[in-house]
Each structure stands twice: as structure tokens, then as C-alpha cells.
Design a protein around this motif. Structure first.
Motif, PDB file in Angstrom:
ATOM      1  N   ARG A  48       0.846  -1.209   0.000  1.00 47.48           N
ATOM      2  CA  ARG A  48       0.000   0.000   0.000  1.00 47.48           C
ATOM      3  C   ARG A  48       0.878   1.255   0.000  1.00 47.48           C
ATOM      4  NH1 ARG A  48      -5.365   1.277   1.575  1.00 47.48           N
ATOM      5  NH2 ARG A  48      -5.660   3.477   1.061  1.00 47.48           N
ATOM      6  N   TYR A  49       0.478   2.254  -0.805  1.00 46.93           N
ATOM      7  CA  TYR A  49       1.185   3.536  -0.860  1.00 46.93           C
ATOM      8  C   TYR A  49       0.233   4.663  -0.500  1.00 46.93           C
ATOM      9  CZ  TYR A  49       5.351   1.437  -2.841  1.00 46.93           C
ATOM     10  OH  TYR A  49       6.487   0.689  -3.013  1.00 46.93           O
ATOM     11  N   VAL A  50       0.775   5.695   0.113  1.00 47.88           N
ATOM     12  CA  VAL A  50      -0.012   6.832   0.585  1.00 47.88           C
ATOM     13  C   VAL A  50       0.390   8.077  -0.201  1.00 47.88           C
ATOM     14  CG1 VAL A  50      -0.471   8.330   2.557  1.00 47.88           C
ATOM     15  CG2 VAL A  50      -0.247   5.857   2.888  1.00 47.88           C
ATOM     16  N   HIS A  51      -0.584   8.785  -0.741  1.00 50.51           N
ATOM     17  CA  HIS A  51      -0.307   9.981  -1.536  1.00 50.51           C
ATOM     18  C   HIS A  51       0.163  11.131  -0.648  1.00 50.51           C
ATOM     19  CE1 HIS A  51      -3.182   8.456  -4.916  1.00 50.51           C
ATOM     20  NE2 HIS A  51      -2.025   7.833  -4.900  1.00 50.51           N
ATOM     21  N   HIS A  52       0.787  12.094  -1.294  1.00 48.22           N
ATOM     22  CA  HIS A  52       1.402  13.219  -0.580  1.00 48.22           C
ATOM     23  C   HIS A  52       0.432  13.950   0.338  1.00 48.22           C
ATOM     24  CE1 HIS A  52       1.994  17.650  -0.475  1.00 48.22           C
ATOM     25  NE2 HIS A  52       3.152  17.291   0.029  1.00 48.22           N
ATOM     26  N   ASP A  53      -0.760  14.268  -0.145  1.00 47.53           N
ATOM     27  CA  ASP A  53      -1.694  15.056   0.653  1.00 47.53           C
ATOM     28  C   ASP A  53      -2.063  14.354   1.950  1.00 47.53           C
ATOM     29  OD1 ASP A  53      -1.590  16.967  -1.280  1.00 47.53           O
ATOM     30  OD2 ASP A  53      -3.545  16.504  -2.165  1.00 47.53           O
ATOM     31  N   ALA A  54      -2.242  13.028   1.887  1.00 52.55           N
ATOM     32  CA  ALA A  54      -2.574  12.262   3.089  1.00 52.55           C
ATOM     33  C   ALA A  54      -1.404  12.259   4.061  1.00 52.55           C
ATOM     34  CB  ALA A  54      -2.958  10.834   2.709  1.00 52.55           C
ATOM     35  N   LEU A  55      -0.189  12.086   3.538  1.00 52.08           N
ATOM     36  CA  LEU A  55       0.988  12.105   4.400  1.00 52.08           C
ATOM     37  C   LEU A  55       1.171  13.472   5.041  1.00 52.08           C
ATOM     38  CD1 LEU A  55       3.595  10.980   5.586  1.00 52.08           C
ATOM     39  CD2 LEU A  55       4.735  11.486   3.411  1.00 52.08           C
ATOM     40  N   ASP A  56       0.975  14.528   4.263  1.00 49.36           N
ATOM     41  CA  ASP A  56       1.159  15.877   4.788  1.00 49.36           C
ATOM     42  C   ASP A  56       0.148  16.180   5.895  1.00 49.36           C
ATOM     43  OD1 ASP A  56       2.652  18.423   4.501  1.00 49.36           O
ATOM     44  OD2 ASP A  56       0.676  19.213   4.014  1.00 49.36           O
ATOM     45  N   ARG A  57      -1.090  15.742   5.709  1.00 45.57           N
ATOM     46  CA  ARG A  57      -2.105  15.947   6.752  1.00 45.57           C
ATOM     47  C   ARG A  57      -1.744  15.138   7.998  1.00 45.57           C
ATOM     48  NH1 ARG A  57      -7.399  17.664   7.895  1.00 45.57           N
ATOM     49  NH2 ARG A  57      -7.538  17.346  10.148  1.00 45.57           N
ATOM     50  N   PHE A  58      -1.263  13.921   7.809  1.00 44.63           N
ATOM     51  CA  PHE A  58      -0.829  13.098   8.936  1.00 44.63           C
ATOM     52  C   PHE A  58       0.284  13.805   9.717  1.00 44.63           C
ATOM     53  CE2 PHE A  58       2.465  10.078  10.366  1.00 44.63           C
ATOM     54  CZ  PHE A  58       1.770   9.439  11.383  1.00 44.63           C
ATOM     55  N   LEU A  59       1.265  14.370   9.009  1.00 43.14           N
ATOM     56  CA  LEU A  59       2.373  15.064   9.672  1.00 43.14           C
ATOM     57  C   LEU A  59       1.894  16.314  10.398  1.00 43.14           C
ATOM     58  CD1 LEU A  59       5.117  14.717   6.914  1.00 43.14           C
ATOM     59  CD2 LEU A  59       4.973  13.457   9.075  1.00 43.14           C
ATOM     60  N   LEU A  60       0.883  16.987   9.851  1.00 44.46           N
ATOM     61  CA  LEU A  60       0.301  18.133  10.538  1.00 44.46           C
ATOM     62  C   LEU A  60      -0.360  17.684  11.836  1.00 44.46           C
ATOM     63  CD1 LEU A  60      -0.514  21.115  10.659  1.00 44.46           C
ATOM     64  CD2 LEU A  60      -2.527  20.539   9.282  1.00 44.46           C
ATOM     65  N   ASN A  61      -1.046  16.539  11.801  1.00 46.84           N
ATOM     66  CA  ASN A  61      -1.661  15.997  13.015  1.00 46.84           C
ATOM     67  C   ASN A  61      -0.600  15.659  14.066  1.00 46.84           C
ATOM     68  OD1 ASN A  61      -4.183  16.213  11.851  1.00 46.84           O
ATOM     69  ND2 ASN A  61      -4.308  14.051  11.266  1.00 46.84           N
ATOM     70  N   VAL A  62       0.509  15.074  13.611  1.00 45.43           N
ATOM     71  CA  VAL A  62       1.608  14.765  14.532  1.00 45.43           C
ATOM     72  C   VAL A  62       2.125  16.048  15.182  1.00 45.43           C
ATOM     73  CG1 VAL A  62       3.991  13.914  14.688  1.00 45.43           C
ATOM     74  CG2 VAL A  62       2.297  12.659  13.320  1.00 45.43           C
ATOM     75  N   GLU A  63       2.266  17.075  14.374  1.00 42.94           N
ATOM     76  CA  GLU A  63       2.772  18.363  14.856  1.00 42.94           C
ATOM     77  C   GLU A  63       1.836  18.967  15.902  1.00 42.94           C
ATOM     78  OE1 GLU A  63       2.896  22.635  12.698  1.00 42.94           O
ATOM     79  OE2 GLU A  63       4.151  21.095  11.730  1.00 42.94           O
ATOM     80  N   GLN A  64       0.533  18.849  15.685  1.00 43.52           N
ATOM     81  CA  GLN A  64      -0.453  19.497  16.547  1.00 43.52           C
ATOM     82  C   GLN A  64      -0.847  18.652  17.756  1.00 43.52           C
ATOM     83  OE1 GLN A  64      -3.639  20.339  13.776  1.00 43.52           O
ATOM     84  NE2 GLN A  64      -2.733  22.294  13.147  1.00 43.52           N
ATOM     85  N   GLN A  65      -0.726  17.324  17.649  1.00 40.26           N
ATOM     86  CA  GLN A  65      -1.283  16.460  18.684  1.00 40.26           C
ATOM     87  C   GLN A  65      -0.246  15.755  19.555  1.00 40.26           C
ATOM     88  OE1 GLN A  65      -4.157  13.712  16.948  1.00 40.26           O
ATOM     89  NE2 GLN A  65      -4.823  15.241  15.454  1.00 40.26           N
ATOM     90  N   THR A  66       1.029  15.799  19.180  1.00 38.05           N
ATOM     91  CA  THR A  66       2.043  15.079  19.947  1.00 38.05           C
ATOM     92  C   THR A  66       3.151  16.026  20.394  1.00 38.05           C
ATOM     93  OG1 THR A  66       3.577  14.474  18.150  1.00 38.05           O
ATOM     94  CG2 THR A  66       1.599  13.116  18.414  1.00 38.05           C
ATOM     95  N   ARG A  67       4.032  15.503  21.212  1.00 37.48           N
ATOM     96  CA  ARG A  67       5.173  16.281  21.696  1.00 37.48           C
ATOM     97  C   ARG A  67       6.381  16.169  20.783  1.00 37.48           C
ATOM     98  NH1 ARG A  67       5.434  12.986  27.114  1.00 37.48           N
ATOM     99  NH2 ARG A  67       4.961  11.439  25.508  1.00 37.48           N
TER     100      ARG A  67
END
Length: 351
Positions: A48-67
Motif C-alpha cells: 500500500r502507498y499513501v499519496h502526498h496530501d494524506a501524508l502531509d495531513r498526517f504530519l500536521l496531526n503529529v505536529e499538533q497532537q504530539t510532543r
């Protein structure tokens, strides 16, 4: 210039691994996939591969929700050989680090197509240029660079001892990044126009203790099968951009490229149009990528670079380069040299 991002994707297993690492660190992970269109089950699906937009949103969630401030470093430091599948085993079982990097360059699309690796081995130093796909976010680009850097850090120490790697990064100064990497990362220079890793050739020639020709050949065969399968699934624009950016090949017109892909020029135009791309825009993107390679790695003059990229003259090339980068070819090269060697006088690019 808008290039469709469907061709820019990353193997889902890396996102799954990062989720696991964040959970182990005690960070909340229940909502990291919100807005991505992904599920935990999908991330664990083989191939399975994940497109850029999904990865970028995931990284934004990491930035906002984790330490975690540097998720790429966290991931890269915990990626073992098996995490990279057949590509990892092909690198592990080859003869030395230089050969392992050559394996990584060829099969990096199996890991991600968000960046392209370009290896130049001349003289006493090998340079690995990291070229981002057109249009990817700075957040995603930084994540890929950090993951690569941390992977070189941990795998270099495991296989070589000390790579003595020097990194040029496009991002601003990050003191925490330096603090989380070992002395195997010899130096980091920030605010560079392009990302590049430099490693002494002597370090790349250190023999691997786990070299195994038979196992290496089997792993390469598996890599080739996976690459062929992936290419069949990729967008035409992505495949075309990859062909056009090959620095060793001559620039080819639309008819020649269409023939290589087994279709007519009209069919090529129609299929690119359906993906929201154009041959002309892809050629221009590829020309600028190759121009940087010729100027920085091959040390070609402006005139030679213009000739190889099929410009009528160096003036037309210089105008196109300035429009794409905001500086002339000479200014571009001087900026790289000034930041890489601040104590030395800048060299002039021959005309």
C-alpha cells in the motif's frame, strides 16, 4: 506551474511504524489519521502507498497532537533493514556502503517518490543530492530529509562505524536536530538552496561483514519485480518526469518519449491532459533539475549546460533559470560554494 501529486507517494508501512513509535513514547495516536482518508488497517496492507496530501495531513496531526518535534528523526533512528523490505536486504548484503547507496538510489521509489536521489561519485567524496518532487510541502520535504539523515546516522554506525557524513539542508537552523544525531553526522549546514549529503569515498569502501552475493542477487530480483509492479500503477506524469530528469540521458522531444513509452504523441498528450499535466511543464521542471545537477555536480559551464538542455543559447537558459530559481546560474553556484566553504573565496562559473 501545477504538477499533479498523484505520482508522489510513500510506502504506508512507514506511517504505521511512526504511529507505533509515537504510541510507545506515550503520545496520543487515536486521531493522527483524522482527515487523511487512511485507516490503521490500510497502513498495514502489503504494497500500500499513501499519496502526498494524506501524508502531509498526517504530519500536521503529529505536529499538533504530539510532543514530537522531529518525527522524521524518530522514525529514521528506528528503521532497521527489514523495515525497507527487499530494498533493505539488497543494501545489507552488498559489498560496501557505496554499493548500498547505489541500490537505494535505484529502488528509492519503492520507499517514496516524494524525492529523487541523485548520486555523484567523483574524486574523494560522494555526493547524494535529494531532489523533492514538484509541489510537495516544506513540512513533508523536511520529514523525508530528517528520516534519511537519521537512517544514515544509525545504519552508518551499524555497518561502517562512522560515515563522516556532511549534510546540506534547505531548512533553517535546528539546534534540536544536531543534538539528536550522533557524531557520525559530521556537520550540518542549513538554509541551502538544495539538499545534499556528502560522504568521503574512504568510508564508502569499508567492506560489509554481512555481504552475501547469492542473497543480494535474490533481493535485487525481488526489488526489480516490485519496481515493475509499482511503475505499472504510477501516473504517466510521474513516470515521464522520472525519464526526463535522468541526467545522463539526452533531452528528448515528445515524439521520442512517446515512442519509448509505446504510444503515439497524440495519446501521450491526451493522457497527460487527463492527469492535469502537460509535456511542456514537465520538460521545464526536468530541465531545472538537470541544470542544477550539471552546474553543481558535473561542473559544466553555463554554455555547456544550456547546450545539453537544448536551449538556443546561454542567455535563454539564464533567463529560464532565473525565472525558476530567482537567481542566475552563476549566482546559484556561488551561493552553494559560499555556504559550504565560508572561509574560501567564491569560484566564478566559466562562461
Amino acid at each position: 506551474m501545477d504538477i499533479p501529486q498523484v505520482q508522489a507517494s510513500t510506502a504506508a508501512r512507514y506511517i504505521h511504524s511512526l504511529c507505533q513509535l509515537l504510541a510507545q513514547a506515550g503520545d496520543p495516536v487515536d486521531h493522527l489519521l483524522d482527515g487523511t482518508g487512511l485507516s490503521t488497517e490500510a497502513l498495514q496492507s502489503p504494497g500500500r502507498y499513501v499519496h502526498h496530501d494524506a501524508l502531509d495531513r498526517f504530519l500536521l496531526n503529529v505536529e499538533q497532537q504530539t510532543r514530537e518535534k522531529l518525527p522524521g528523526v524518530l522514525l529514521g533512528h528506528h528503521l532497521n533493514i527489514s523495515a525497507h523490505g527487499a530494498t533493505g536486504y539488497a543494501g545489507l548484503t552488498t559489498t560496501n556502503a557505496g554499493k548500498a547507496i547505489e541500490v537505494a538510489v535505484r529502488y528509492f521509489p519503492l520507499i517514496t517518490s516524494l524525492v529523487t536521489l541523485d548520486l555523484n561519485r567523483t574524486g574523494s567524496c560522494a555526493q547524494l543530492q535529494i531532489i523533492p518532487a514538484p509541489g510537495i510541502s516544506s513540512r513533508t520535504e523536511q520529514f523525508i530529509l530528517h528520516t534519511l539523515l537519521a537512517s544514515f546516522d544509525v545504519m552508518g554506525r551499524f555497518l561502517v562505524g562512522n560515515l563522516k557524513l556532511e549534510a546540506a539542508l534547505t531548512c533553517s537552523e535546528q539546534k534540536e536536530l544536531r543534538a539528536r544525531l550522533s557524531p557520525a553526522i559530521h556537520d550540518i549546514v542549513f538554509d541551502q538552496p538544495d539538499a545534499c549529503f556528502s560522504i568521503p569515498e574512504t568510508q564508502l569502501e569499508v567492506p560489509f561483514a554481512l555481504a552475501d552475493q547469492s542473497a543480494h542477487e535474490r533481493a535485487i530480483e525481488q526489488c526489480e519485480r516490485e519496481l515493475k509492479s509499482l511503475n505499472n500503477q504510477r501516473s504517466l506524469a510521474g513516470r515521464l518526469l522520472e525519464l526526463l530528469t535522468q541526467a545522463s540521458a539526452p533531452m528528448r522531444d515528445q515524439e521520442a518519449i512517446a515512442a519509448q513509452l509505446g504510444m503515439s504523441s497524440r495519446t501521450l498528450h491526451r493522457r497527460l491532459q487527463s492527469e492535469g499535466a502537460s509535456f511542456r511543464d514537465l520538460v521545464q521542471t526536468a530541465r531545472m533539475t538537470r541544470a542544477k545537477h550539471y552546474l553543481m555536480n558535473d561542473r559544466f559551464s553555463v554554455t555547456e549546460t544550456a547546450y545539453r538542455l537544448d536551449y538556443q543559447d546561454s542567455a535563454n537558459f539564464t533567463r529560464a533559470f532565473r525565472k525558476a530559481t530567482g537567481m542566475t546560474p552563476s549566482e546559484y553556484l556561488r551561493q552553494i560554494e559560499a555556504k559550504a566553504e565560508p572561509q574560501s573565496s567564491s569560484a566564478s562559473l566559466p562562461q
